[in-house]
Design an enzyme around this catalytic site. Structure first.
Site, PDB file in Angstrom:
ATOM      1  N   ASN A   1      79.708  40.682  44.187  1.00 42.52           N
ATOM      2  CA  ASN A   1      79.202  39.766  43.168  1.00 42.52           C
ATOM      3  C   ASN A   1      80.317  38.894  42.603  1.00 42.52           C
ATOM      4  O   ASN A   1      81.296  39.398  42.054  1.00 42.52           O
ATOM      5  CB  ASN A   1      78.585  40.559  42.005  1.00 42.52           C
ATOM      6  CG  ASN A   1      78.013  39.650  40.941  1.00 42.52           C
ATOM      7  OD1 ASN A   1      77.016  38.965  41.176  1.00 42.52           O
ATOM      8  ND2 ASN A   1      78.647  39.590  39.777  1.00 42.52           N
ATOM      9  N   GLU A   2      80.162  37.592  42.767  1.00 46.40           N
ATOM     10  CA  GLU A   2      81.012  36.596  42.102  1.00 46.40           C
ATOM     11  C   GLU A   2      82.507  36.842  42.255  1.00 46.40           C
ATOM     12  O   GLU A   2      83.199  37.160  41.282  1.00 46.40           O
ATOM     13  CB  GLU A   2      80.671  36.523  40.613  1.00 46.40           C
ATOM     14  CG  GLU A   2      79.261  36.083  40.328  1.00 46.40           C
ATOM     15  CD  GLU A   2      79.000  35.886  38.829  1.00 46.40           C
ATOM     16  OE1 GLU A   2      79.904  36.109  38.023  1.00 46.40           O
ATOM     17  OE2 GLU A   2      77.869  35.518  38.489  1.00 46.40           O
TER      18      GLU A   2
ATOM     19  N   GLU B   1      71.030  35.321  40.098  1.00 43.82           N
ATOM     20  CA  GLU B   1      71.183  35.445  38.639  1.00 43.82           C
ATOM     21  C   GLU B   1      70.940  34.092  38.002  1.00 43.82           C
ATOM     22  O   GLU B   1      71.470  33.078  38.459  1.00 43.82           O
ATOM     23  CB  GLU B   1      72.594  35.869  38.231  1.00 43.82           C
ATOM     24  CG  GLU B   1      72.861  37.335  38.294  1.00 43.82           C
ATOM     25  CD  GLU B   1      74.267  37.696  37.819  1.00 43.82           C
ATOM     26  OE1 GLU B   1      74.748  37.096  36.836  1.00 43.82           O
ATOM     27  OE2 GLU B   1      74.873  38.582  38.437  1.00 43.82           O
TER      28      GLU B   1
ATOM     29  N   HIS C   1      79.864  45.249  42.187  1.00 45.67           N
ATOM     30  CA  HIS C   1      79.730  44.375  41.015  1.00 45.67           C
ATOM     31  C   HIS C   1      80.776  44.808  39.981  1.00 45.67           C
ATOM     32  O   HIS C   1      80.468  45.350  38.927  1.00 45.67           O
ATOM     33  CB  HIS C   1      78.302  44.465  40.448  1.00 45.67           C
ATOM     34  CG  HIS C   1      77.916  43.346  39.511  1.00 45.67           C
ATOM     35  ND1 HIS C   1      76.758  42.608  39.666  1.00 45.67           N
ATOM     36  CD2 HIS C   1      78.518  42.833  38.409  1.00 45.67           C
ATOM     37  CE1 HIS C   1      76.662  41.711  38.685  1.00 45.67           C
ATOM     38  NE2 HIS C   1      77.730  41.836  37.908  1.00 45.67           N
TER      39      HIS C   1
ATOM     40  N   HIS D   1      88.045  52.143  27.461  1.00 50.00           N
ATOM     41  CA  HIS D   1      88.558  53.276  26.686  1.00 50.00           C
ATOM     42  C   HIS D   1      89.978  53.005  26.192  1.00 50.00           C
ATOM     43  O   HIS D   1      90.348  53.368  25.093  1.00 50.00           O
ATOM     44  CB  HIS D   1      88.537  54.559  27.532  1.00 50.00           C
ATOM     45  CG  HIS D   1      87.147  55.008  27.867  1.00 50.00           C
ATOM     46  ND1 HIS D   1      86.817  55.724  28.997  1.00 50.00           N
ATOM     47  CD2 HIS D   1      85.973  54.812  27.207  1.00 50.00           C
ATOM     48  CE1 HIS D   1      85.515  55.945  29.018  1.00 50.00           C
ATOM     49  NE2 HIS D   1      84.982  55.410  27.946  1.00 50.00           N
TER      50      HIS D   1
ATOM     51  N   GLN E   1      76.942  47.846  33.746  1.00 48.88           N
ATOM     52  CA  GLN E   1      76.292  47.274  32.570  1.00 48.88           C
ATOM     53  C   GLN E   1      75.063  48.064  32.104  1.00 48.88           C
ATOM     54  O   GLN E   1      74.713  48.001  30.937  1.00 48.88           O
ATOM     55  CB  GLN E   1      75.896  45.822  32.849  1.00 48.88           C
ATOM     56  CG  GLN E   1      77.112  44.920  33.014  1.00 48.88           C
ATOM     57  CD  GLN E   1      76.733  43.481  33.311  1.00 48.88           C
ATOM     58  OE1 GLN E   1      76.382  43.146  34.423  1.00 48.88           O
ATOM     59  NE2 GLN E   1      76.794  42.626  32.314  1.00 48.88           N
TER      60      GLN E   1
ATOM     61  N   TYR F   1      74.240  29.426  35.738  1.00 45.96           N
ATOM     62  CA  TYR F   1      73.827  29.459  34.338  1.00 45.96           C
ATOM     63  C   TYR F   1      73.795  28.102  33.647  1.00 45.96           C
ATOM     64  O   TYR F   1      72.916  27.826  32.855  1.00 45.96           O
ATOM     65  CB  TYR F   1      74.741  30.410  33.540  1.00 45.96           C
ATOM     66  CG  TYR F   1      74.492  31.862  33.883  1.00 45.96           C
ATOM     67  CD1 TYR F   1      73.544  32.607  33.184  1.00 45.96           C
ATOM     68  CD2 TYR F   1      75.175  32.490  34.922  1.00 45.96           C
ATOM     69  CE1 TYR F   1      73.286  33.936  33.496  1.00 45.96           C
ATOM     70  CE2 TYR F   1      74.926  33.822  35.249  1.00 45.96           C
ATOM     71  CZ  TYR F   1      73.983  34.536  34.537  1.00 45.96           C
ATOM     72  OH  TYR F   1      73.722  35.837  34.859  1.00 45.96           O
TER      73      TYR F   1
ATOM     74  N   ASN G   1      74.521  32.654  41.778  1.00 45.78           N
ATOM     75  CA  ASN G   1      74.367  32.915  40.345  1.00 45.78           C
ATOM     76  C   ASN G   1      74.686  31.616  39.616  1.00 45.78           C
ATOM     77  O   ASN G   1      75.749  31.028  39.836  1.00 45.78           O
ATOM     78  CB  ASN G   1      75.338  33.996  39.865  1.00 45.78           C
ATOM     79  CG  ASN G   1      75.019  35.367  40.459  1.00 45.78           C
ATOM     80  OD1 ASN G   1      73.996  35.540  41.117  1.00 45.78           O
ATOM     81  ND2 ASN G   1      75.890  36.328  40.223  1.00 45.78           N
TER      82      ASN G   1
ATOM     83  N   ASP H   1      79.697  53.520  28.235  1.00 44.25           N
ATOM     84  CA  ASP H   1      79.581  54.953  28.532  1.00 44.25           C
ATOM     85  C   ASP H   1      78.122  55.387  28.684  1.00 44.25           C
ATOM     86  O   ASP H   1      77.792  56.194  29.558  1.00 44.25           O
ATOM     87  CB  ASP H   1      80.208  55.796  27.412  1.00 44.25           C
ATOM     88  CG  ASP H   1      81.728  55.740  27.433  1.00 44.25           C
ATOM     89  OD1 ASP H   1      82.291  55.032  28.288  1.00 44.25           O
ATOM     90  OD2 ASP H   1      82.352  56.405  26.574  1.00 44.25           O
TER      91      ASP H   1
ATOM     92  N   ARG I   1      67.152  43.660  41.845  1.00 41.13           N
ATOM     93  CA  ARG I   1      68.542  43.623  42.307  1.00 41.13           C
ATOM     94  C   ARG I   1      69.384  44.525  41.392  1.00 41.13           C
ATOM     95  O   ARG I   1      69.382  44.338  40.168  1.00 41.13           O
ATOM     96  CB  ARG I   1      69.070  42.178  42.239  1.00 41.13           C
ATOM     97  CG  ARG I   1      70.538  42.097  42.544  1.00 41.13           C
ATOM     98  CD  ARG I   1      71.147  40.713  42.336  1.00 41.13           C
ATOM     99  NE  ARG I   1      72.570  40.851  42.524  1.00 41.13           N
ATOM    100  CZ  ARG I   1      73.506  40.211  41.858  1.00 41.13           C
ATOM    101  NH1 ARG I   1      73.187  39.301  40.951  1.00 41.13           N
ATOM    102  NH2 ARG I   1      74.788  40.432  42.092  1.00 41.13           N
TER     103      ARG I   1
HETATM  104  C1  BGC Z   1      77.694  38.400  35.965  1.00 40.17           C
HETATM  105  C2  BGC Z   1      76.929  39.351  35.091  1.00 40.17           C
HETATM  106  C3  BGC Z   1      76.990  38.901  33.633  1.00 40.17           C
HETATM  107  C4  BGC Z   1      76.394  37.526  33.546  1.00 40.17           C
HETATM  108  C5  BGC Z   1      76.310  36.963  32.137  1.00 40.17           C
HETATM  109  C6  BGC Z   1      77.471  36.949  35.626  1.00 40.17           C
HETATM  110  O1  BGC Z   1      78.620  36.226  35.848  1.00 40.17           O
HETATM  111  O2  BGC Z   1      77.434  38.657  37.314  1.00 40.17           O
HETATM  112  O3  BGC Z   1      77.402  40.642  35.271  1.00 40.17           O
HETATM  113  O4  BGC Z   1      76.363  39.782  32.780  1.00 40.17           O
HETATM  114  O5  BGC Z   1      77.179  36.633  34.307  1.00 40.17           O
HETATM  115  O6  BGC Z   1      77.565  36.787  31.575  1.00 40.17           O
END
Ligand code: BGC
Length: 497
Positions: A188-189, A402, A144, A61, A41, A333, A331, A74, A99
């Site tokens: 990761n996840e 996260e 990741h 691509h 990313q 959200y 993580n 890229d 991280r």
């Molecule tokens: C991921 C990140 C992503 C973020 C927001 C997480 O699930 O680990 O790579 O950018 O969510 O979508």
């Protein structure tokens, strides 16, 4: 009536029901603050200095139409060339840790350890050294999502040798960086790797095999994590003395009603999303959650499979995997409502974990959201989730690796992020002080705006904005930088207006 409302308001504040009541206690002395990113990313330099191709390079691509704006990673933030400038910004933020993840093909261009790319080793050495010289601890994610393309050609994560490949890569990174990196995150996840990468196919490698490839992925990815953990524990921890664990992503599912069906449905959804990966590793019992095993078996039978589509662990594997994390790395959200889905979806040729779990989920449209409509601000869900992890996983140390808010990349006045960060950290303090959860650290996602997978550059999670049309990729602090810097400095939140 007025009096009653007044009483309700007082009660709401006391019980933390009012989302604007901020916990003003100090963060514990051992609590660490940081920010986070991932290699694909942010690094760019996709083919520089001997780096091999990975599945995201290939995916963007070959199928630009699968990315919202048709663009790719890229160059993205070009952190590969600008890491020194990034460390200056991190230092200004005052973070205790940063991280970041390792690009597997920057280190091993073919994915295998027979050829190590010295330029890749140098890059990470430089970054690690620069961080340490500035008093910032590197927290390193080994994987990741950017699997070497050469490994994907052999089936990638669904190949039964994946755990061997991941162990080999882990050995290379422990050998090269473990003298200075003391905090490792293996993978990761796993859920998103398996659901988006191997079920819906919206992420690389784009495989659409819900409920089959997806479950093979679950099984292999957890085994690979455990191999990396055991390797570190046995061969490197005695001298390097670091910690290592798995990152899971869990959202909160709130029962839609008080009915037993909905309460069970919300718990089942948590087990399908969070427990699928968490339970084998963090729970005392190990293995997949029983409810997941039961529901997949039941649905598999309805669909005419001779046995469950789950790839089951043997008893030996259950014991090998159980306990392979020194902490829970979380993580998180957002939150959803969950209700029991009574309709058994009729037979189709396409199974999926969603059909297996039989839970209907949705969000309240009044919950504030950023540009990613599903990532709504619901801090009370975060607090409940932290308590759930404490109760289900034997009171572990928890690091939030996260947590963040999305905007459109265009505005430096990111009020939504300022509110989100403050409210979520307040909920985290409530979890520590009112629920006794051992939350030990927090990483704001993300350090910079970057390439957001299938959403390209249409969405930004960054504390800093990046101008992606300027070859120098200048970074500009958003308002949330001020907020976060002050939180870290004062180790305390400021009420929001
Ligand atoms: C991921 C990140 C992503 C973020 C927001 C997480 O699930 O680990 O790579 O950018 O969510 O979508």
């Amino acid at each position: 009536m007025k009096r009653l409302l007044g009483l309700f308001a007082v009660a709401a504040v006391i019980f933390g029901l009012d989302s604007t009541s901020i916990n003003l206690e100090k963060f514990p002395d051992d609590f660490i603050f940081g920010t986070a990113s991932s290699a694909y990313q942010t690094e760019g330099a996709w083919n520089a200095d001997g780096k091999g191709e990975n599945i995201w390079d290939h995916f963007v691509h070959k199928f630009p139409e699968k990315i919202a704006d048709g663009r790719n990673g890229d160059i993205t933030c070009d952190s590969y060339h600008k890491y020194k400038k990034d460390v200056v910004l991190l230092k200004k933020l005052g973070v205790n840790f940063y991280r970041f993840s390792l690009s597997w093909t920057r280190i091993l261009p073919t994915g295998f350890p027979h050829r190590i790319n010295q330029a890749g080793i140098d890059y990470y050495n430089n970054l690690i050294n620069e961080l340490l010289a500035n008093g910032i601890e590197p927290i390193v994610t080994i994987y990741h999502w950017d699997l070497p393309l050469e490994l994907q050609k052999l089936g990638g994560i669904t190949n039964s040798l994946f755990a061997d490949w991941f162990e080999d890569f882990s050995r290379v990174v422990f050998e090269n960086f473990g003298d200075r990196v003391k905090f490792w995150l293996t993978i990761n996840e796993p859920r998103l790797i398996c659901v988006f990468g191997h079920s819906t196919g919206v992420f690389a490698p784009g495989i659409q095999s819900g409920g089959i490839g997806e479950y093979l992925c679950n099984y292999n990815v957890i085994k690979a994590h455990a191999r990396s953990y055991h390797l570190y524990h046995k061969s490197f921890r005695p001298t390097q003395k670091g910690r290592i664990g798995l990152v899971i992503d869990c959202q909160w599912y709130e029962p839609a009603t008080n009915s037993t069906e909905d309460i069970e449905a919300a718990e089942r959804k948590l087990q399908f999303d969070c427990g699928f990966y968490g339970h084998p590793v963090f729970s005392k019992k190990g293995d997949y959650p029983q409810v997941v095993k039961d529901f997949v078996a039941e649905r598999s039978e309805i669909e005419g499979f001779p046995s469950t589509r789950l790839v089951l662990f043997t008893q030996q594997e259950i014991e090998y995997i159980r306990g392979t994390s020194d902490f829970v790395a979380l993580n998180h959200y957002t939150t959803y409502y969950a209700a029991n889905d009574k309709t058994i979806t009729p037979f189709t040729e396409h199974p999926s974990s969603a059909k297996d779990s039989r839970v209907h989920i949705w969000q309240d449209e009044d919950w504030p959201s950023g540009i990613f409509p599903e990532f709504r601000t619901v801090p009370w869900g975060f607090r409940k989730l932290l308590k759930w992890l404490k109760d289900n996983y034997d009171d572990p140390d928890i690091y939030v690796t996260e947590n963040g808010f999305s905007d459109d990349n265009k505005n430096l006045h990111d009020r939504g992020r300022v509110n989100y960060t403050t409210l979520y950290l307040s909920a985290l303090l409530d979890a520590i002080y009112k629920d006794g959860v051992k939350v030990k650290g927090y990483a704001a996602w993300s350090f910079l705006d970057y390439f957001e997978w299938a959403s390209g550059y249409t969405i930004g999670f960054g504390l800093h904005q990046v101008n992606f049309t300027d070859p120098n990729r200048p970074r500009l602090p958003k308002d949330s930088v001020k907020t976060y810097t002050s939180i870290i400095k004062n180790r305390k939140l400021t009420p929001i207006d």
